[in-house]
Design an enzyme around this catalytic site. Structure first.
Site, PDB file in Angstrom:
ATOM      1  CD  GLU A 177      48.727  55.858  23.571  1.00 31.46           C
ATOM      2  OE1 GLU A 177      47.611  56.025  24.123  1.00 31.46           O
ATOM      3  OE2 GLU A 177      49.091  54.782  23.082  1.00 31.46           O
ATOM      4  CG  LEU A 201      47.659  46.894  30.244  1.00 35.01           C
ATOM      5  CD1 LEU A 201      47.760  45.389  30.466  1.00 35.01           C
ATOM      6  CD2 LEU A 201      47.878  47.218  28.758  1.00 35.01           C
ATOM      7  CG  ASP A 235      42.030  54.928  28.986  1.00 35.84           C
ATOM      8  OD1 ASP A 235      42.404  54.815  27.805  1.00 35.84           O
ATOM      9  OD2 ASP A 235      42.757  55.391  29.886  1.00 35.84           O
TER      10      ASP A 235
HETATM   11  C1  GLA Z   1      45.668  57.708  29.476  1.00 33.45           C
HETATM   12  C2  GLA Z   1      44.341  58.486  29.472  1.00 33.45           C
HETATM   13  C3  GLA Z   1      43.685  58.444  28.103  1.00 33.45           C
HETATM   14  C4  GLA Z   1      44.666  58.870  27.016  1.00 33.45           C
HETATM   15  C5  GLA Z   1      45.988  58.126  27.144  1.00 33.45           C
HETATM   16  C6  GLA Z   1      47.034  58.641  26.192  1.00 33.45           C
HETATM   17  O1  GLA Z   1      45.413  56.356  29.283  1.00 33.45           O
HETATM   18  O2  GLA Z   1      43.472  57.940  30.435  1.00 33.45           O
HETATM   19  O3  GLA Z   1      42.540  59.255  28.093  1.00 33.45           O
HETATM   20  O4  GLA Z   1      44.851  60.264  27.030  1.00 33.45           O
HETATM   21  O5  GLA Z   1      46.528  58.197  28.455  1.00 33.45           O
HETATM   22  O6  GLA Z   1      46.676  58.379  24.890  1.00 33.45           O
END
Ligand code: GLA
Length: 386
Positions: free
Chosen positions: A35, A125, A172
């Site tokens: 994360e 999500l 994501d």
């Molecule tokens: C969000 C961002 C991702 C990532 C996460 C943390 O979801 O969109 O790119 O940085 O937070 O891991």
């Protein structure tokens, strides 16, 4: 969250636009571990969800894009030939993707579009990435442009960075484009190489939605990213020109601690230690050592809370209850933080009883009714059938 059966998307499209649409889908994601590492050129381990954004679309002869959101009951129109300006609402995700596709040289046609998502916005999500990818995939398809999944992921990330103003990493959008059924993906966010890590039938990935989303999420996210960049700037002269925290080891960081203000040191320690945990978790998953994976997930959460400061009261309650539920190997927050969801690794036998233990206890502690479900990793974006 609404199910896909809550809405007859093709019929509603026909009612609104008077013709038959083509259908596409793009999934949300849960991240098992890794994360706040993606924008540091590091490692992540997300899986695509069977919760998705559906896009119904038909091309137009002109250059107009009409987008109707069935979840929000709201419609926007814009002209592909006009200057694209952010509207500061949900439509910026689609406006941004159209603008970035045009900037990248794609020849787009106008389109009528209806969108329905089984992912709630703000639930942590990646509903926004699913919207970007689903819309981009659908618009390229009706424009008869070939789809390069990596390019699409990068374009959607750029749309979010430049148009929405959220400086997210690539995780994501990448997983929404490249998800593999039955597997999580170990993604190297520098080389953008990914390797599927199959999810063993003996375990379940359980997601718990805290049902809160704290407003500071986006500004705090951008601030964390800036703090990581500051760490690199301060460490770089001593470490021979490193370009991202990905290049720093824990030993190097400890040795150079004196170069960093205490807060920046803690941010860097989270990122550097989290990258190592991702690699250890993959090795443990492959060795079927689920207890070890669980411990790494717990350590990831604790680091996000104590060093990165992106947890909140509701996430703490959910993680605590989940860790104490029978059959749980480990539990942590997933996604950016400040609310949203947790992810727990639970033995297959215990997974069914998990919600009955955690749900009522969370409700008693917070007054909120959580959403708890096991997820089966799904495939990335593509054509859909209703
Ligand atoms: C969000 C961002 C991702 C990532 C996460 C943390 O979801 O969109 O790119 O940085 O937070 O891991």
């Amino acid at each position: 969250m609404p199910t896909r059966h809550a809405c007859d998307l093709p019929a509603l499209f026909k009612q609104r636009f008077g013709r038959e649409p083509m259908l596409f889908r793009a999934p949300g994601r849960v991240n098992l571990i890794g994360e706040h590492t993606d924008y540091n050129d590091g490692f992540v381990l997300p899986a695509a969800l069977d919760l998705v954004t559906y896009v119904a679309i038909a091309p137009r002869a002109d250059r107009l894009i009409n987008v109707h959101s069935l979840n929000l009951g709201s419609e926007v129109s814009f002209d592909l030939d006009g200057a694209q300006q952010p509207a500061r609402n949900w439509s910026d995700y689609v406006r941004g993707v159209a603008a970035e596709l045009l900037n990248s040289g794609y020849r787009l046609c106008g389109a009528d579009v209806a969108i329905f998502s089984t992912l709630a916005m703000g639930s942590g999500l990646s509903a926004s990435a699913a919207l970007e990818v689903g819309f981009g995939y659908a618009l390229l398809s009706v424009s008869s442009e070939a789809i390069d999944r990596l390019k699409l992921a990068q374009i959607c990330q750029r749309a979010e960075n430049e148009f929405v103003g959220m400086r997210c990493g690539i995780m994501d959008q990448f997983i929404s484009c490249h998800g593999v059924a039955g597997a999580a993906l170990l993604l190297d966010c520098r080389s953008l190489e990914a390797r599927p890590i199959p999810i063993d039938p003996a375990i379940r990935i359980v997601v718990c939605n805290t049902m809160v989303h704290h407003e500071l999420a986006s500004s705090a996210f951008n601030q964390r990213r800036k703090e990581c960049e500051d760490a690199v700037t301060l460490l770089s002269p001593a470490l021979g020109g490193v370009s991202a925290l990905r290049d720093v080891s824990l030993t190097q960081l400890h040795a150079q601690a004196g170069l960093l203000p205490a807060l920046i040191y803690r941010r860097a320690r989270h990122v550097v230690s989290e990258n190592a945990r991702v690699m250890d978790a993959v090795a443990a998953l492959e060795a079927r050592d689920f207890a070890a994976v669980g411990k790494l997930m717990n350590a990831s959460h604790d680091s996000l809370r104590d060093d990165y400061n992106v947890s909140c009261r509701e996430l703490e309650i959910m993680v605590d209850l989940s860790r104490r539920a029978p059959g749980t190997y480990g539990a942590r927050m997933t996604g950016g933080g400040f609310g949203g969801c947790t992810v727990s690794l639970v033995s297959a036998e215990a997974a069914e009883g998990f919600a009955d233990v955690v749900g009522p206890a969370y409700k008693e502690a917070t007054g909120l009714t959580p959403m708890i479900f096991s997820c089966y990793p799904a495939a990335g974006a593509g054509p859909a059938h209703f």
